[in-house]
Design an enzyme around this catalytic site. Structure first.
Site, PDB file in Angstrom:
ATOM      1  N   LYS A 243      47.552  21.014  -2.365  1.00 40.46           N
ATOM      2  CA  LYS A 243      47.057  21.858  -3.450  1.00 40.46           C
ATOM      3  C   LYS A 243      47.765  23.216  -3.431  1.00 40.46           C
ATOM      4  CE  LYS A 243      42.479  23.460  -5.107  1.00 40.46           C
ATOM      5  NZ  LYS A 243      41.035  23.398  -4.782  1.00 40.46           N
TER       6      LYS A 243
ATOM      7  N   SER B   7      38.329  21.855  -8.487  1.00 44.56           N
ATOM      8  CA  SER B   7      39.564  22.588  -8.678  1.00 44.56           C
ATOM      9  C   SER B   7      40.800  21.885  -8.095  1.00 44.56           C
ATOM     10  CB  SER B   7      39.436  23.985  -8.049  1.00 44.56           C
ATOM     11  OG  SER B   7      39.235  23.912  -6.647  1.00 44.56           O
TER      12      SER B   7
ATOM     13  N   ILE C 228      34.756  24.014  -2.589  1.00 44.85           N
ATOM     14  CA  ILE C 228      33.688  25.007  -2.411  1.00 44.85           C
ATOM     15  C   ILE C 228      32.470  24.673  -3.265  1.00 44.85           C
ATOM     16  CG2 ILE C 228      34.454  26.618  -4.201  1.00 44.85           C
ATOM     17  CD1 ILE C 228      33.601  28.905  -2.336  1.00 44.85           C
ATOM     18  N   GLY C 229      32.590  23.702  -4.148  1.00 44.05           N
ATOM     19  CA  GLY C 229      31.449  23.341  -4.975  1.00 44.05           C
ATOM     20  C   GLY C 229      31.554  21.934  -5.538  1.00 44.05           C
ATOM     21  N   GLY C 230      32.444  21.150  -4.916  1.00 41.38           N
ATOM     22  CA  GLY C 230      32.743  19.814  -5.434  1.00 41.38           C
ATOM     23  C   GLY C 230      34.203  19.662  -5.784  1.00 41.38           C
ATOM     24  N   SER C 231      35.030  20.626  -5.375  1.00 42.07           N
ATOM     25  CA  SER C 231      36.415  20.697  -5.842  1.00 42.07           C
ATOM     26  C   SER C 231      37.331  19.599  -5.328  1.00 42.07           C
ATOM     27  CB  SER C 231      37.017  22.059  -5.489  1.00 42.07           C
ATOM     28  OG  SER C 231      36.368  23.079  -6.189  1.00 42.07           O
TER      29      SER C 231
END
Length: 572
Positions: A139, A214, A235-238
């Site tokens: 990434k 992301s 960090i939240g489902g990325s």
């Protein structure tokens, strides 16, 4: 005359001031455009040079069987590389060629790492590394020496990393070849995949849908067959959301299990909701092999803050029956019909295989979303996020979020009061976006997170469960909805807050019946967000459906073992 002169001078000064402001704004705009153009030129040049290298290789190796190489799983590929059944050159150029083709369709790469061609030549015959000869995508925000970690932000351009991230160093030590960087959304905190520098990444199953975010460039490239293994961040489902949208497997380890040195966040210092790097691949065994390769002495030496816990192969390969918590709805987000159906089918398969399924409800999610997650991530009242976005254009997918973030605090608090009787969720989120008022309030917020983790673990043990089966966000969204529906990340971000390892596994595809059932979808609150959710997932027939598997902190191998069991039962 004196008054007239003063008035004229004042007018001239005002005019000159306005002109200077306009000129400064125009100068900033030109500087931003120049930075963007340089970044795009670097990408174009790297892609063209990679194409030339691939063409040169094909001319000298016409018998190389790319289709056979691309069909191998990661364990099969590493085995053949170690046995000399395949050469690293054949594998590298097969994946480079496929990546170039996938990128043309999906716009998933930010840059080819041209150093990878030199690394390939120097690879040698040392086959001790678990990932010897394997090309790996990373990434954009994973540091690779002399390359930008843009995070989709103009402010981060032309600031190349001074050294490799620890994860990249370990991958190279294990014989892997990082060969391409992949796209992400502007400022990371969004689960679409578009930014003003590199544009929109699209879904490998349907170009009218997003790849998720992301780590959306990774999801698209792995899902499109251009990479056998990718490294993302979550960090939240990325990691899990792109895996769900693109029909692949993705794993978010316990934060701290892998080194985050050299992983660039949108801003540093936020401690309530933890990020974690992790792998994306076509199957669970590939995720496990990646974790096994990374959890080695070299990582523990480079980053002493990482607990020296090697991968527990015995736990991963265990076949004992599991006691599995199960939920279809967290009380805040109602999953779409296809995701609920997929979950129910997996539940039935697990029960038939001899596992015990136990109903489970997460604790007070409504309160947690606003007071612990949103207030934790934006404890500074969104100041850091807005500062990062200065100096460049704003991506359309991010505008709905930024419009809320940009409201003055007094207006947010006024809207909380005015909207409370009419909107069940938005007022609480608006209030949380005001952040905390003092250091002591931040400490209280951190203490509340610690208490919630303890309460959840006690709740888990009361149910006497090993792991948790729960819904994923999906299927893949239509464009421009992710920024309007940050509320849906309650399904995934809860496990970042708790710091529980979690992964996504594809289990089905959307059916015509799912689309019919969607017509009757109302959601938990029947509010604007529920209406937008329905619009976001329409037209998804044939797209992947996934479930989410969760375990307690540091039980990453058990989580992967559970994911493997789900995958095995679905495949059979």
């Amino acid at each position: 005359m004196d008054n007239q002169t003063a008035a004229l001078l004042a007018s001239a000064a005002c005019g000159l001031g306005a002109l200077l402001v306009l000129m400064r704004s125009a100068s900033r705009h030109r500087a931003a455009e120049d930075k963007i153009q340089r970044a795009r030129s670097r990408r174009t040049e790297s892609l063209q040079r990679a194409e030339q290298e691939v063409l040169r290789f094909r001319q000298t190796h016409p018998s190389s069987d790319s289709a056979a190489i691309l069909s191998l799983s990661l364990p099969e590929l590493t085995k053949q590389l170690r046995e000399d059944s395949l050469s690293p050159e054949d594998v590298f150029y097969s994946y480079m060629e496929k990546t170039l083709a996938v990128h043309k369709k999906l716009n998933c790469c930010t840059e080819v790492l041209l150093e990878s061609f030199d690394q390939l030549k120097k690879l040698g015959s040392n086959k001790d590394g678990l990932l010897y000869g394997v090309p790996i995508s990373i990434k954009d925000n994973v540091a690779y020496k002399n390359h930008d970690c843009t995070c989709g932000l103009i402010i981060n351009l032309d600031q190349p990393a001074e050294k490799d991230s620890v994860i990249v160093e370990v991958l190279k030590k294990q014989g892997a070849i990082p060969f391409v960087k992949t796209n992400l959304p502007q400022a990371l905190l969004n689960y679409d995949c578009s930014n003003p520098i590199f544009g929109q990444t699209v879904n490998p199953y349907n170009a009218q849908k997003t790849s998720g975010g992301s780590s959306g460039g990774e999801g698209a490239l792995v899902g499109g067959g251009g990479s056998i293994l990718g490294i993302g961040t979550d960090i939240g489902g990325s990691i899990r959301i792109p895996a769900s949208f693109c029909g692949i497997c993705g794993f978010k380890p316990t934060s701290g299990r892998l080194s985050s040195q050299g992983i660039v966040p949108i801003y540093r210092g936020q401690k309530s909701v933890l990020s974690s790097p992790g792998p994306l691949a076509r199957d669970v065994d590939s995720l496990a092999l990646c974790m096994q390769a990374l959890l080695c002495d070299h990582m523990f030496s480079l980053d002493p803050t990482v607990p020296p816990l090697p991968f527990n192969l015995q736990t991963y390969q265990s076949s004992r029956p599991l006691r599995i918590g199960y939920l279809e709805n967290d009380g805040y987000t109602q999953p779409s019909p296809s995701m609920v159906r997929g979950l129910r089918e997996v539940k039935a398969l697990l029960e038939r295989a001899g596992h015990t399924l136990v109903p489970y409800e997460p604790l007070k999610v409504n309160h947690v979303v606003s007071e612990l997650i949103v207030k934790g991530v934006f404890a500074d009242g969104t100041t850091s996020m807005l500062q990062k976005l200065k100096g460049g254009p704003l991506e359309p997918c991010l505008k709905p979020q930024v419009q809320l973030y940009s409201l003055p605090k007094w207006l947010k608090r006024t809207l909380v009061f005015l909207l409370k009787p009419f909107s069940p969720r938005l007022p609480d989120v608006l209030g949380a976006l005001c952040g905390v008022r003092s250091a002591s309030e931040l400490w209280k917020q951190h203490a509340a997170v610690e208490d919630y983790i303890s309460e959840t673990i006690a709740h888990w043990r009361k149910h006497n469960i090993d792991v948790l089966l729960c819904p994923m966000i999906g299927p893949a969204f239509n464009f421009l909805y992710c920024g309007k529906l940050t509320c849906l990340t309650s399904l995934t971000m809860l496990y970042n807050l708790l710091n529980f390892p979690a992964g996504a596994v594809p289990v089905s595809t959307v059916t015509a019946q799912d689309e019919e059932d969607l017509e009757h979808f109302r959601g938990n609150y029947q509010d604007q967000w529920d209406k937008l959710h329905k619009q976001a997932v329409t037209g998804a027939e044939g797209l992947p459906v996934a479930v989410q598997c969760v375990a307690l902190p540091w039980q990453d191998e058990l989580c992967l073992r559970f994911m493997k069991e789900v995958e095995r039962l679905v495949n059979h």
